[in-house]
Design an enzyme around this catalytic site. Structure first.
Site, mmCIF file in Angstrom:
data_model
loop_
_atom_site.group_PDB
_atom_site.id
_atom_site.type_symbol
_atom_site.label_atom_id
_atom_site.label_comp_id
_atom_site.label_asym_id
_atom_site.label_seq_id
_atom_site.Cartn_x
_atom_site.Cartn_y
_atom_site.Cartn_z
ATOM 1 N N CYS A 11 10.920 -7.288 9.101
ATOM 2 C CA CYS A 11 11.122 -8.699 9.214
ATOM 3 C C CYS A 11 11.428 -9.289 10.476
ATOM 4 O O CYS A 11 10.559 -10.421 11.150
ATOM 5 C CB CYS A 11 12.136 -9.099 8.169
HETATM 6 N N1 LIG Z 1 11.536 -4.461 3.757
HETATM 7 C C1 LIG Z 1 12.325 -5.647 3.730
HETATM 8 O O1 LIG Z 1 13.411 -5.341 4.013
HETATM 9 C C2 LIG Z 1 11.703 -6.831 3.268
HETATM 10 C C3 LIG Z 1 12.831 -7.943 3.426
HETATM 11 C C4 LIG Z 1 12.232 -9.286 2.988
HETATM 12 C C5 LIG Z 1 10.973 -9.462 2.745
HETATM 13 N N2 LIG Z 1 9.895 -8.293 3.150
HETATM 14 C C6 LIG Z 1 8.592 -8.732 2.936
HETATM 15 O O2 LIG Z 1 8.062 -8.114 1.584
HETATM 16 C C7 LIG Z 1 6.759 -7.738 1.724
HETATM 17 C C8 LIG Z 1 6.668 -6.476 1.299
HETATM 18 O O3 LIG Z 1 7.381 -5.660 2.447
HETATM 19 P P1 LIG Z 1 7.942 -4.217 1.899
HETATM 20 O O4 LIG Z 1 9.000 -3.839 2.765
HETATM 21 O O5 LIG Z 1 8.029 -3.909 0.569
HETATM 22 O O6 LIG Z 1 6.671 -3.204 2.200
HETATM 23 P P2 LIG Z 1 6.242 -1.729 2.058
HETATM 24 O O7 LIG Z 1 5.214 -1.458 2.835
HETATM 25 O O8 LIG Z 1 7.541 -0.995 1.681
HETATM 26 O O9 LIG Z 1 5.692 -1.825 0.601
HETATM 27 C C9 LIG Z 1 4.381 -2.759 0.188
HETATM 28 C C10 LIG Z 1 3.534 -1.784 -0.728
HETATM 29 O O10 LIG Z 1 2.466 -2.579 -1.309
HETATM 30 C C11 LIG Z 1 1.605 -1.686 -1.502
HETATM 31 N N3 LIG Z 1 0.330 -2.383 -1.456
HETATM 32 C C12 LIG Z 1 -0.516 -2.495 -0.234
HETATM 33 N N4 LIG Z 1 -1.928 -3.210 -0.799
HETATM 34 C C13 LIG Z 1 -1.530 -3.357 -2.212
HETATM 35 C C14 LIG Z 1 -2.423 -4.189 -2.997
HETATM 36 N N5 LIG Z 1 -3.682 -4.560 -2.681
HETATM 37 N N6 LIG Z 1 -2.059 -4.157 -4.121
HETATM 38 C C15 LIG Z 1 -0.639 -3.724 -4.616
HETATM 39 N N7 LIG Z 1 -0.014 -2.974 -3.707
HETATM 40 C C16 LIG Z 1 -0.411 -2.944 -2.324
HETATM 41 C C17 LIG Z 1 1.639 -0.305 -0.587
HETATM 42 O O11 LIG Z 1 1.107 0.621 -1.022
HETATM 43 C C18 LIG Z 1 3.316 -0.450 -0.558
HETATM 44 O O12 LIG Z 1 3.727 0.608 -1.616
HETATM 45 C C19 LIG Z 1 6.374 -7.912 3.104
HETATM 46 O O13 LIG Z 1 5.702 -9.278 3.298
HETATM 47 C C20 LIG Z 1 7.679 -8.107 4.040
HETATM 48 O O14 LIG Z 1 7.627 -8.958 5.167
HETATM 49 C C21 LIG Z 1 10.285 -7.158 3.479
#
Ligand SMILES: NC(=O)c1ccc[n+]([C@@H]2O[C@H](COP(=O)([O-])OP(=O)(O)OC[C@H]3O[C@@H](n4cnc5c(N)ncnc54)[C@H](O)[C@@H]3O)[C@@H](O)[C@H]2O)c1
Length: 432
Positions: free
Chosen positions: A269
Site C-alpha cells: 500500500c
Molecule cells: N494487502 C493489504 O494489506 C491491503 C490493504 C488495503 C488495501 N489493499 C488493496 O487491496 C487490493 C488487493 O490487494 P491484496 O493484498 O489482497 O492482493 P493479493 O495479491 O494478495 O490478492 C489479489 C488476488 O486477486 C487475484 N486476481 C488477479 N486477477 C484476478 C481477476 N481478474 N479476478 C479475480 N481475482 C483475480 C489474484 O490471483 C490474487 O489472489 C489492492 O488494490 C491493494 O492495494 C491491500
C-alpha cells in the site's frame, strides 16, 4: 434487496482471494451469507476447498468450518457470478515498471464480471486506486456490456479496504468501512449490505470521496515516514539521537503522531498507492510535490542503509566487497510473512551489487526468489551472526532474541532500533 439482505438470501461473490479478499469473504460468510470466492489462482481456490488458509490473519479452522457449513467455497469459474447478487472486487493494483498504475487486473475482473452480471446486482470495488476509477473505468464497461442502468438496474460503489495485516486489535471486521456509491441509491444498497457483516460503515457522498479518502490515509503515512526518515538523516549529521527525539516529541498529548524511521517503505500500500494519486494529477498537469519528495527520500533509504553498512565496516578496516553481511528480517514489517516491496530486497540487492557476500534470516520467509538473485533463509541465526562481518537488522520481528544477537555479532547496523540502545552506547552497534 434490503429484505433479502436481512434474511441472508443474498448470495455474495468475492473476486480476488488475497490478503484483502479472503478475510472479507470469511467475514461475509461468518455473518450468515453464502459466499463464493473467485480467483484465477487454482492453488488458492483448492486450498479453500480443502478447508485451508494461506493468509496469516485467517485461521485454517475458520475456513474449514465455513466450508463445512456450506457458506464459503472457492472457484476459478467466473460464471459462478450468475448465481450471486452482490460482488466485491479485491484484485491487485500494482505499478508498472514505469511507475504508472497497472489497472490490468481491475480491467480483466470487470470484463469477466460484465459477462455474467444481471439486474439487481450490487458491485463494490475494494482495490485501492486513483479517484475516478469506479466512475470512469468500471461504470462504462459494466453499463455497456450489460445494457443495465446504474442506480436503477444495478448498484455500483467503492469501499477502500484498510486492513493492516498481522494486526489483531483492528481487523477487517471492526475497522470502520468507508463506502461511496455512484448514485445515492448505490450508496444506500452497498452500505446496507456491508452493514450486515461489518461493525461500522461510514457512508460518503460519492465513489470519488471514498477513493480519495484511502489515498489521503496512505499518503499521510508515506509523507510522515519520509519526514521521520529525513529526521534520522539530519539527526545523524547533527550527532543527535533521533529515537530519543521521537520519544520526547511523542510525550506531547496532542498535535503529534509518532512515526519511526526505517530502511524504506514496504508492503502493497504505502509505497504504491500515493503514486496512483500523483499519476492521476500528472494527467491534469499538476505535480503532487509532497508525494514526490517523500517518495524520493523513502526510496533512497535502502541506499542510505548500505552506505551506513559500508561506513561501519570501514571503521573496522574492512571493505564491503567480499565481507559477509547477514540481513536479519526480510518481511516488510514485523511478525508477518509478506515480502512485497520490502526494503530488504533493495538492501540485499545493493549489498550484492557492491560485492558483499549476503545471507539473510527470516522465520516467516524461508526463501526469496528475486528477478536477479535467489537466497534461502539461513538456519541458525545466532551462529551465522557470529560468523558475519556485519549484521543488518531490517525487520524487528518479536521472535528474535536481541540480547543474544547483540552478544553473537561483531558489528551491527540496526535500522529499527530493535536493540533499544542509546546512540553510541555500544561501540559495535550503528543505529539509524
Ligand atoms: N494487502 C493489504 O494489506 C491491503 C490493504 C488495503 C488495501 N489493499 C488493496 O487491496 C487490493 C488487493 O490487494 P491484496 O493484498 O489482497 O492482493 P493479493 O495479491 O494478495 O490478492 C489479489 C488476488 O486477486 C487475484 N486476481 C488477479 N486477477 C484476478 C481477476 N481478474 N479476478 C479475480 N481475482 C483475480 C489474484 O490471483 C490474487 O489472489 C489492492 O488494490 C491493494 O492495494 C491491500
Amino acid at each position: 434487496m434490503l429484505d433479502r439482505l436481512d434474511r441472508r438470501e443474498v448470495k455474495i461473490a468475492v473476486l480476488g482471494l488475497g490478503y484483502v479478499g479472503l478475510p472479507l469473504a470469511t467475514i461475509f460468510a461468518e455473518s450468515g451469507f453464502e459466499v463464493t470466492g473467485i480467483d484465477p489462482d487454482v492453488r488458492k481456490v483448492e486450498a479453500i476447498n480443502r478447508g485451508e488458509s494461506y493468509i496469516q490473519d485467517v485461521p485454517g479452522e475458520q475456513v474449514a468450518r465455513l466450508l463445512e457449513s456450506g457458506r464459503l467455497r472457492g472457484t476459478t469459474e467466473f460464471s459462478a457470478i450468475r448465481e450471486t447478487d452482490a460482488v466485491s472486487i479485491c484484485v491487485p493494483t500494482p505499478l508498472r515498471k514505469t511507475g504508472d498504475p497497472d489497472l490490468s487486473y481491475i480491467l480483466t475482473a470487470t470484463d469477466d464480471l460484465a459477462k455474467y452480471m444481471h439486474s439487481g446486482m450490487v458491485i463494490v470495488l475494494e482495490s485501492t486506486t486513483y479517484p475516478g476509477t469506479t466512475r470512469e473505468i468500471l461504470l462504462p464497461k459494466l453499463s455497456e456490456a450489460s445494457g443495465l442502468v446504474v442506480g436503477e438496474d444495478f448498484f455500483l460503489a467503492f469501499s477502500p479496504e484498510r486492513v493492516d495485516p498481522g494486526r489483531t486489535d483492528w481487523t477487517t471486521y471492526n475497522t470502520p468501512k468507508v463506502i461511496g456509491g455512484i448514485t445515492p441509491e448505490c450508496s444506500k444498497l452497498a452500505a446496507a449490505w456491508y452493514r450486515q457483516a461489518l461493525e461500522t460503515v461510514v457512508p460518503v457522498s460519492s465513489t470519488e470521496v471514498a477513493e480519495m479518502a484511502k489515498l489521503l490515509e496512505n499518503t499521510f503515512r508515506m509523507i510522515n515516514i519520509g519526514l521521520v526518515n529525513e529526521m534520522a538523516i539530519m539527526c545523524d549529521k547533527l550527532g543527535i539521537d533521533v529515537w530519543e527525539v521521537i520519544d520526547a516529541a511523542a510525550t506531547k498529548p496532542f498535535g503529534f503522531m509518532k512515526f519511526t524511521p526505517g530502511p524504506g517503505l514496504g508492503g502493497h500500500c504505502i509505497p504504491i498507492d500515493p503514486l496512483y494519486l500523483s499519476w492521476k494529477l500528472r494527467t491534469l498537469n499538476y505535480s503532487a510535490r509532497f508525494i514526490d519528495l517523500a517518495s524520493e527520500i523513502n526510496t533512497n533509504m535502502p541506499r542510505y542503509v548500505v552506505g551506513r553498512v559500508q561506513d561501519a565496516l570501514n571503521e573496522v578496516c574492512k571493505p564491503l566487497k567480499a565481507s559477509k553481511v547477514l540481513v536479519v528480517g526480510a518481511a516488510y514489517k514485523p511478525d508477518i510473512d509478506d515480502l512485497r516491496e520490502s526494503p530488504a530486497l533493495d538492501v540485499i540487492g545493493l549489498l550484492r551489487q557492491k560485492g558483499a557476500e549476503v545471507s539473510y534470516h527470516d522465520p516467516y520467509i524461508p526463501r526469496i526468489r528475486h528477478e536477479d538473485w535467489g537466497l534461502d533463509s539461513v538456519d541458525d541465526l545466532y551462529e551465522q551472526a557470529s560468523q558475519a562481518d556485519c549484521v543488518v537488522i531490517i525487520t524487528d520481528h518479536q521472535v528474535y532474541d536481541y540480547a543474544r544477537l547483540l552478544a553473537s555479532a561483531e558489528l551491527i547496523v540496526d535500522t529499527r532500533n530493535a536493540l533499544k540502545l542509546n546512540r553510541n552506547q555500544e561501540p559495535k552497534v550503528v543505529r539509524l
